[in-house]
Design a protein around this motif. Sequence first.
Motif, PDB file in Angstrom:
ATOM      1  N   ASN A 166      -7.297 -53.691  14.665  1.00 27.82           N
ATOM      2  CA  ASN A 166      -8.482 -53.654  13.816  1.00 27.82           C
ATOM      3  C   ASN A 166      -8.181 -52.901  12.518  1.00 27.82           C
ATOM      4  O   ASN A 166      -8.482 -53.364  11.413  1.00 27.82           O
ATOM      5  CB  ASN A 166      -9.628 -52.983  14.583  1.00 27.82           C
ATOM      6  CG  ASN A 166     -10.951 -52.999  13.846  1.00 27.82           C
ATOM      7  OD1 ASN A 166     -11.028 -52.672  12.670  1.00 27.82           O
ATOM      8  ND2 ASN A 166     -12.012 -53.356  14.545  1.00 27.82           N
ATOM      9  N   THR A 176      -5.763 -54.818  10.147  1.00 24.39           N
ATOM     10  CA  THR A 176      -6.393 -55.909   9.397  1.00 24.39           C
ATOM     11  C   THR A 176      -7.281 -55.362   8.284  1.00 24.39           C
ATOM     12  O   THR A 176      -7.393 -55.975   7.217  1.00 24.39           O
ATOM     13  CB  THR A 176      -7.218 -56.825  10.323  1.00 24.39           C
ATOM     14  OG1 THR A 176      -8.220 -56.064  11.010  1.00 24.39           O
ATOM     15  CG2 THR A 176      -6.328 -57.516  11.345  1.00 24.39           C
ATOM     16  N   LYS A 177      -7.904 -54.210   8.505  1.00 27.03           N
ATOM     17  CA  LYS A 177      -8.706 -53.595   7.439  1.00 27.03           C
ATOM     18  C   LYS A 177      -7.822 -53.233   6.249  1.00 27.03           C
ATOM     19  O   LYS A 177      -8.153 -53.530   5.096  1.00 27.03           O
ATOM     20  CB  LYS A 177      -9.406 -52.341   7.957  1.00 27.03           C
ATOM     21  CG  LYS A 177     -10.585 -52.598   8.867  1.00 27.03           C
ATOM     22  CD  LYS A 177     -11.197 -51.286   9.339  1.00 27.03           C
ATOM     23  CE  LYS A 177     -12.309 -51.523  10.342  1.00 27.03           C
ATOM     24  NZ  LYS A 177     -12.859 -50.261  10.875  1.00 27.03           N
ATOM     25  N   ASP A 211      -6.712 -56.268   4.308  1.00 32.67           N
ATOM     26  CA  ASP A 211      -7.752 -56.784   3.417  1.00 32.67           C
ATOM     27  C   ASP A 211      -7.899 -55.912   2.174  1.00 32.67           C
ATOM     28  O   ASP A 211      -8.111 -56.415   1.068  1.00 32.67           O
ATOM     29  CB  ASP A 211      -9.089 -56.867   4.158  1.00 32.67           C
ATOM     30  CG  ASP A 211      -9.070 -57.909   5.268  1.00 32.67           C
ATOM     31  OD1 ASP A 211      -8.179 -58.770   5.251  1.00 32.67           O
ATOM     32  OD2 ASP A 211      -9.946 -57.846   6.157  1.00 32.67           O
ATOM     33  N   SER A 219     -14.730 -58.736   2.963  1.00 33.09           N
ATOM     34  CA  SER A 219     -14.243 -58.493   4.313  1.00 33.09           C
ATOM     35  C   SER A 219     -15.149 -57.520   5.058  1.00 33.09           C
ATOM     36  O   SER A 219     -15.450 -57.706   6.246  1.00 33.09           O
ATOM     37  CB  SER A 219     -12.815 -57.934   4.254  1.00 33.09           C
ATOM     38  OG  SER A 219     -12.375 -57.494   5.517  1.00 33.09           O
ATOM     39  N   ARG A 262     -17.187 -58.107   8.559  1.00 33.71           N
ATOM     40  CA  ARG A 262     -17.069 -57.213   9.704  1.00 33.71           C
ATOM     41  C   ARG A 262     -18.435 -56.682  10.131  1.00 33.71           C
ATOM     42  O   ARG A 262     -18.708 -56.532  11.328  1.00 33.71           O
ATOM     43  CB  ARG A 262     -16.145 -56.045   9.347  1.00 33.71           C
ATOM     44  CG  ARG A 262     -14.694 -56.439   9.174  1.00 33.71           C
ATOM     45  CD  ARG A 262     -13.837 -55.293   8.661  1.00 33.71           C
ATOM     46  NE  ARG A 262     -12.484 -55.729   8.403  1.00 33.71           N
ATOM     47  CZ  ARG A 262     -11.538 -55.846   9.334  1.00 33.71           C
ATOM     48  NH1 ARG A 262     -11.819 -55.520  10.587  1.00 33.71           N
ATOM     49  NH2 ARG A 262     -10.340 -56.276   9.025  1.00 33.71           N
ATOM     50  N   LYS A 313     -15.823 -65.958   3.937  1.00 27.30           N
ATOM     51  CA  LYS A 313     -14.590 -66.208   4.685  1.00 27.30           C
ATOM     52  C   LYS A 313     -13.593 -67.029   3.868  1.00 27.30           C
ATOM     53  O   LYS A 313     -12.391 -66.748   3.854  1.00 27.30           O
ATOM     54  CB  LYS A 313     -14.912 -66.921   6.001  1.00 27.30           C
ATOM     55  CG  LYS A 313     -15.644 -66.065   7.019  1.00 27.30           C
ATOM     56  CD  LYS A 313     -15.841 -66.814   8.339  1.00 27.30           C
ATOM     57  CE  LYS A 313     -16.441 -65.907   9.398  1.00 27.30           C
ATOM     58  NZ  LYS A 313     -16.573 -66.588  10.710  1.00 27.30           N
ATOM     59  N   CYS A 334     -10.090 -66.091   5.394  1.00 25.42           N
ATOM     60  CA  CYS A 334     -10.354 -65.536   6.722  1.00 25.42           C
ATOM     61  C   CYS A 334      -9.634 -66.327   7.803  1.00 25.42           C
ATOM     62  O   CYS A 334      -9.636 -67.565   7.803  1.00 25.42           O
ATOM     63  CB  CYS A 334     -11.869 -65.537   6.973  1.00 25.42           C
ATOM     64  SG  CYS A 334     -12.355 -64.938   8.596  1.00 25.42           S
ATOM     65  N   CYS A 357     -10.456 -64.160  13.091  1.00 21.04           N
ATOM     66  CA  CYS A 357     -10.005 -63.296  14.173  1.00 21.04           C
ATOM     67  C   CYS A 357     -11.149 -63.028  15.144  1.00 21.04           C
ATOM     68  O   CYS A 357     -12.334 -63.163  14.799  1.00 21.04           O
ATOM     69  CB  CYS A 357      -9.518 -61.956  13.625  1.00 21.04           C
ATOM     70  SG  CYS A 357      -8.168 -62.072  12.442  1.00 21.04           S
ATOM     71  N   CYS A 381     -12.226 -57.787  14.114  1.00 28.19           N
ATOM     72  CA  CYS A 381     -12.930 -57.942  12.846  1.00 28.19           C
ATOM     73  C   CYS A 381     -14.303 -57.289  12.950  1.00 28.19           C
ATOM     74  O   CYS A 381     -15.324 -57.963  13.057  1.00 28.19           O
ATOM     75  CB  CYS A 381     -13.062 -59.409  12.482  1.00 28.19           C
ATOM     76  SG  CYS A 381     -13.774 -59.701  10.847  1.00 28.19           S
TER      77      CYS A 381
END
Length: 233
Positions: free
Chosen positions: A130, A133-134, A137, A149, A153, A217, A222, A225, A230
């Motif tokens: 998690n 991925t943050k 982005d 993003s 989320r 997205k 996107c 995920c 996400c």
Amino acid sequence: MAPAVIKPTHSIEIKELLHFADRHMKTQKGSYIFQEGMDADELYIVLSGKIQISKITADGRELTFRLCGENEIIGELTLFTSEPKYLLNALVLEAGEVAVIKKDVLEREILKNSTLAYEFMKWMSDHFRNTQTKFRDLVLNGKKGALYSTLIRMTNSYGIKVKDGILIDLPLTNQELGNFCGTSRESTNRILGELKKGGIITILNGKITVKNLQYLKNEIGCENCSAVYCSIE
């Protein structure tokens, strides 16, 4: 029928962890459960209320990593480290209660209980993915993409399906929203204004409704995920 809240799921069995709690502690809005640099010998399970996990940068800016609610674990980054210090800040946004688990107690139980160890490792892996991925982005998509993003989320963590889209059932100021993606209040204002003008979102009483999630997205490429990876929790 009430609109459904979209929530990610976690593998770890919270009820089992609660057996190891040393005590329960009431939390007060505006107080810190722990702060960066403090000695760390406890972990916490959020039983009620909301806790913000963040870091203050050297120049005084705040970057928010997680917004934790019921059944979330905080302070977990100190496990199996010597002379541990908390790496982040845990600010109480909404008063509630937490269960307190001694770090050494949980470490002993994880070493003895292979099932608990497996579940905890899987849960930690989900959180690391998690976080990765943050940061991806934030780095790759720029300020606008980072905000897009963050909105995606938030629909996964606090989204409620309504007639014209997904309501993010979480009142936030533009500064608080910007803290999730490392953008200033001014940049956040501008980007939200563009989204409103384009009919992508609406804002009422401090709450955002995403009317065109697919647009957000598409703009950031996107990968769809799992909500486990996400989310802002």
